[in-house]
Design an enzyme around this catalytic site. Structure first.
Site, PDB file in Angstrom:
ATOM      1  N   PRO D  65     -36.769 129.669  14.086  1.00  0.00           N
ATOM      2  CA  PRO D  65     -37.375 129.282  15.371  1.00  0.00           C
ATOM      3  C   PRO D  65     -37.187 127.815  15.781  1.00  0.00           C
ATOM      4  O   PRO D  65     -37.010 127.533  16.962  1.00  0.00           O
ATOM      5  CB  PRO D  65     -38.874 129.564  15.174  1.00  0.00           C
ATOM      6  CG  PRO D  65     -38.989 130.439  13.968  1.00  0.00           C
ATOM      7  CD  PRO D  65     -37.785 130.165  13.127  1.00  0.00           C
ATOM      8  N   LYS D 170     -25.303 124.455  24.327  1.00  0.00           N
ATOM      9  CA  LYS D 170     -26.410 125.334  24.704  1.00  0.00           C
ATOM     10  C   LYS D 170     -27.483 124.565  25.467  1.00  0.00           C
ATOM     11  O   LYS D 170     -27.992 125.022  26.492  1.00  0.00           O
ATOM     12  CB  LYS D 170     -27.031 125.985  23.469  1.00  0.00           C
ATOM     13  CG  LYS D 170     -28.247 126.814  23.855  1.00  0.00           C
ATOM     14  CD  LYS D 170     -28.560 127.962  22.968  1.00  0.00           C
ATOM     15  CE  LYS D 170     -29.673 128.793  23.611  1.00  0.00           C
ATOM     16  NZ  LYS D 170     -30.294 129.718  22.662  1.00  0.00           N
ATOM     17  N   LYS D 245     -39.046 125.195  25.466  1.00  0.00           N
ATOM     18  CA  LYS D 245     -38.506 124.717  24.191  1.00  0.00           C
ATOM     19  C   LYS D 245     -37.132 124.073  24.415  1.00  0.00           C
ATOM     20  O   LYS D 245     -36.868 122.976  23.927  1.00  0.00           O
ATOM     21  CB  LYS D 245     -38.370 125.888  23.196  1.00  0.00           C
ATOM     22  CG  LYS D 245     -37.771 125.464  21.860  1.00  0.00           C
ATOM     23  CD  LYS D 245     -37.265 126.655  21.042  1.00  0.00           C
ATOM     24  CE  LYS D 245     -36.328 126.151  19.933  1.00  0.00           C
ATOM     25  NZ  LYS D 245     -35.613 127.247  19.265  1.00  0.00           N
TER      26      LYS D 245
END
Lengths: 297, 297, 297, 297
Positions: D65, D170, D245
Site C-alpha cells: 500500500p 505514474k 494518495k
C-alpha cells in the site's frame, strides 16, 4: 451649507440624516420614493433628477451601489455634471473601481468641478452613529475643502493621495481582510479538530505573529468573541456578497495592471462557494463553515 | 537541577546557555563536536549519546530539527527512553507534528515518564535573550512542573492544553502568518501599482480591518517599517524554508483529519516558488517579490 | 448573396476574404481604413458606418474584439439594428459573454431580426484556410439558414443549442484548455526534474488517463512536439493575453450563476503572472516557464 | 519460474493468480491469512515472512500500500534482502515515491540484486483481466529480464528509464488526471448552469482543444458516458482517497526538487474536501458535486 445628496440606500440615508442634524440644507435624489419621503419628513427637499438636485447646491455627495450607477449619476443627461454650478466640490462615497473615479474626475475637471472619491468603512452602524472612516482621494486643497462636511458623517478622515487613491485604499484593505478571514478560518477549524480549545488557540494567536483583526476582533469560530457575528449564527455584519463585490473590484484592478492575485482570487472562489450554497447574505466570517464537516461540529 | 539538553543547533545552543546562566547543572548531547565543546567550555558536561546524557538527569529537554530526529532521540537504542530514570519530566521543544508527539508521549508514559511538547516562537534572537514564547502541551500538573525551568529560557509560558496542543498552537499560528503575509503582499504591491504611497496604505490598513502583524510590524514592502527584513533586503528574519517546513506540518496535520487547507496549500506553493528561485534563505516576507514586475518597480 | 461584414481584424479580414472568394457580394465596415481599402481592392464595397453597411444586406456578420464593441455595433445610433431590414439574419462571431448575446438577440427580435452567436476556434490559420469551427447558438431554423454562409469560412459547424450557447461552449472548452495546459506543465516540469525523459513521459501520458490535447498535440515542453509553439520559443499560437480574455469571460459567467471556479481562477492568475513578466504575447503554453528554475536546468 | 509474491491486496491477489495461471511456481506472503489461504487453494505455497518467501525464488514481486510497508518488506529483519539469493531480480509494483525506490535499489545493488520499480495502472479490473499497464523503471538489461514475467499480468509494458522513473511516470500522469478531472468538472457544471446540454457540450469539447480522457472517456457529468462512474452514482472506479494518495506523492516529490505545484496542490484540497464530506470512497470524478448547488440541479 446647501448640500445635494444622491443615493439614499442603507448607507446613504443615515449619512444624509447626519448632515441634516448638523444643520445643513439638503436636497436629495433617489429612485426609491419611500426613502425620499422619509428624508423630506425630516427636513430635506427633494428633486426628481440628479441634475435638478444639484442645481442650487454648494456641495454634492453621491453614494451609490456600483460603478454603472455612479457613471449615470454623473454623466447622464439628467446627471450631476449637467446641472452643477462651476466650482462646486463633488464627493463620491460609493465603492467602485479607481479607473472610473479618475475618468469621472477628468470629465468634472473639464467643466470646472473638482471630484474627490471618499469610500467609507464602518458599515450601517457607523453610518447611523456618524462614526464612519472616509478614505479620501483628492488634491490637498480639495481634501481641506471637503473635510468639514465629511466630519458631520464620520470620525476618521484619511487623506490617501490624489483622486482614486481612496478607492485603492479601500480595495487593498478589504483584499487583506477577505484573505486573512479565511486564513483564520482554516487555522481555527484545524486547531479544534486537532484537539485545542478554540478560545485558547485564539488567545495564543492574538498575542503572536498570527494576530489580526479577523482573529482578535471578529473571530469566525463561534463563542470566541461574544460580539462577533460568529456568535450569533453569522447574522448581521458584512455580508459575503459585499465581500465578493470588493474582491471583484480588487481582481479587476489587478487585471488592469497585469498583477496576479493568487490568494485573492482563491478567496473570491471560497466566498463564491458560500454564495452558491445560499449563504451569501450571511456575514463573510461564515466562510469557516466550509472547513467544518457537514455533520457534527 | 540536573538537566539533560539534547540538540544544540541555532536555537538549542543559546537556550542551553541560558540554563547554565541560571545555575543549572547541564549535560548536553549533539553530533556537532564544536558546539558541544563550546558549551563544555561554559560549564556543561557532555555525553556521547542521548541515553548517557539523560542517565543522571532530573529534567530532559530536546530541541531538534524534525520529527525523524526527535523519534530517534527518544526511541532509538541509544535514546532518551533507554536511559532516563522513571518519573523524570521530558520536554520536547522541537517543532514537529502533533501525532508524533502523542506517540512519543504514550511510549514515555508506559515507562513512567511524562512528556510535554513545548515548541517556541521568538527566533534565535529570543533564544539568546531568553525571551522566547513556549507553547506548552501538557497535563496541568506537568505544566506546573516544567514552568520554572522553561522560565529560564522564555518570557511567555502558555499552557495550550494536553500533550500535542503546543504543536497545534504553533502550527495554526504560523498557518495564519504564512497566509496573511501573502495577503499583505498582494495588497501592498497592488496598491502601489495603482498609485497610492506604500506608507500611507500601510497606515490605513493598520487602523482598519486589514490590520495584522504582517502589516503593522513586519510589512513586506521596503521602507514601510524600518526594522523589518523588507527594509534590509529580506536578510535575517524567518527564512522562507522555515515557513515551508511549518506549512508542510500544517498540511500533514490537515490531511490527518481530512480537512482541506485551500489558502494554506496555495501559500505553500508561493513560498516553494520563492525557494525554487533560489531565495529560500531570505526572510519569508520576500514573497512579495513575486508580485512585482522583474524590471523596474 | 449580399453580405455585410463588420469588423476586419486578424480574424475578420481573412473570413471576409473567403466570402468574397465564394462569390458573395460584400459590404464591409471597420475603423481601420487600410484594411478596408485592402478588402475593397479585392472586390468588396465599403460603408462609413455599420448602419449603412447593412442597409442593403441579406445577411450580417460581426467579428469584434469584445462585448463593448459588439454592443455599440448593434445598438449604437449608427449600428446594425438602426439600419438592417426586417427578417435579415444576424450572426455575431465575436467571443463575448453569453448574457450580452442574449440581450442583443432580444433587441434584434423586437424589430424582426434573428441573431445567432457563432464564436470560432481555429485561429488566424483556420480563418485564412477557411477551416474554422463555428460553435453556433441559434434556433434550429436559424441554424439551417446561416449554415451555408458559415460553410464558406469554416469546416465544422456545430449547433450548440439556443442563442448564447455558442459562447457557452467556447468559454467552457477554453476553460478546460487553460487548466489542462497548466496541469501538463506542472507534470512535465516535475517529471523532467525527477529524471524522466520528456518525450518518454509524454508518450506514457498520451496513452494513459492523463491524455489530453495539451499533451499530445500542443505539449508545452520544448522538443516533444516539433510543430508546437514550445518547439519554437513559444512564438505564434494562441497568446496568453487571449487565454486571459477567455478565462475572464468564464470567471464573469461563473459569477453570474454564483459558481466557484477554483482551478479556473488560479489558472487565470498564472497566465496573469506570465503577462506581468512581459510574456503576454507568447503562446499560452509558455506558462510552463513558471515551473522551471530561472537559471540553468 | 519460481516467483515470490509479497502483498496480496485488491491488486496483488489477482496479479498473483495470473502468474499461477501462466504456470509459474508461486510462494506468497501476506499478513491476511484468508487471502493467503485462498491463493494456496489455487496452487501457491506460502511462507510466514518475506524473508522465507523469497529464499528459493528466481524472481520477486512486491505489491504493497505505501512506502513504509515497502521499506519494511525489503529492509526489515525478516525482509526480502535478508533472504533473497544474489542475482535474483526484484520488482516493486507498489505506487510510492521515487526517492524510496532509489534508496531500496541502492541497498539491493549492494548485495547483488537489481531492483525495478513497476507501478501499474488499470485498476482491479485490469489486475483481474491481466491487462494492466506497467510503467517500468530499470536498466535496459533488467527491463528485458522482467518483461516476460510482467507480460503474464499486463498488456502494456513501458520502459520509462532508470530505476525510479516508473514511479515518476505514474505520479506525473495522475497529477494531470487529477487536475483535468476538476477542469472538466468546473466547465461541465458551468456550461449546464448557463443553459447548454451536457452531452452537446461534451461532444464539442471532445473534438476540440479541451479534449481529454476526463471528458471523452470518464466524463464526470451524469449521463454523458453511460459506462463512467458518474452514470452510476460515482460508485466503483478510482476512489478519491486513492487520488489523494497519488497527489500527495506528487506534492512530496515536488517539494524534494523545490518546484511549486499550484494547480496540483489546489486539486488536492478539493479531493480533500470531498473526503471530509464523507465521499472519499466514491470515484474521484464525484468531485464535480462541489460545483453543483446542494439542492436542485
Amino acid at each position: 451649507m446647501h448640500i445635494a445628496f444622491i443615493g439614499l440606500g442603507n448607507m446613504g440615508a443615515p449619512m444624509a440624516r447626519n448632515l441634516l442634524k448638523a444643520g445643513h440644507t439638503l436636497t436629495v435624489f433617489d429612485l426609491n420614493a419611500a426613502t425620499v419621503a422619509s428624508l423630506c419628513a425630516e427636513g430635506a427637499a427633494s428633486a426628481d433628477s440628479a441634475r435638478k438636485a444639484v442645481a442650487e447646491a454648494d456641495f454634492v455627495i453621491t453614494m451609490l451601489p456600483a460603478a454603472a450607477h455612479v457613471r449615470t449619476a454623473y454623466l447622464g443627461e439628467d446627471g450631476v455634471l449637467a446641472g452643477v454650478r462651476r466650482g462646486v466640490p463633488l464627493v463620491d462615497s460609493s465603492t467602485i473601481d479607481p479607473a472610473t473615479v479618475r475618468e469621472l474626475a477628468t470629465a468634472a475637471a473639464a467643466q470646472g468641478n473638482a471630484l474627490a472619491d471618499a469610500p467609507v468603512s464602518g458599515g450601517t452602524g457607523g453610518a447611523q452613529a456618524g462614526t464612519l472612516t472616509f478614505m479620501v482621494g483628492a488634491t490637498p486643497a480639495l481634501f481641506e475643502q471637503v473635510k468639514p462636511v465629511l466630519a458631520n458623517m464620520g470620525r476618521n478622515l484619511v487623506h490617501c493621495g490624489d483622486t482614486g487613491t481612496g478607492q485603492v485604499a479601500k480595495i487593498c484593505n478589504n483584499l487583506i481582510l477577505g484573505i486573512s478571514m479565511i486564513g483564520v478560518s482554516e487555522a481555527m477549524a484545524l486547531g479544534v479538530r486537532l484537539g485545542i480549545d478554540a478560545s485558547v488557540l485564539a488567545g495564543i494567536v492574538n498575542t503572536s505573529t498570527g494576530r489580526c483583526w479577523s482573529s482578535d476582533t471578529y473571530n469566525p469560530y463561534p463563542g470566541v468573541i461574544e460580539t462577533a457575528p460568529s456568535s450569533r449564527g453569522y447574522t448581521g455584519g458584512f455580508g459575503a456578497e459585499l465581500m465578493l463585490k470588493d474582491l471583484g473590484l480588487a481582481a479587476d484592478a489587478a487585471r488592469s495592471v497585469k498583477q496576479p492575485l493568487f490568494l485573492g482570487a482563491l478567496a473570491q472562489q471560497l466566498y463564491q462557494a458560500m454564495s452558491q450554497a445560499g449563504d451569501g447574505q450571511l456575514d463573510f466570517s461564515g466562510v469557516i463553515r466550509q472547513y467544518q464537516p457537514r455533520t457534527g461540529a
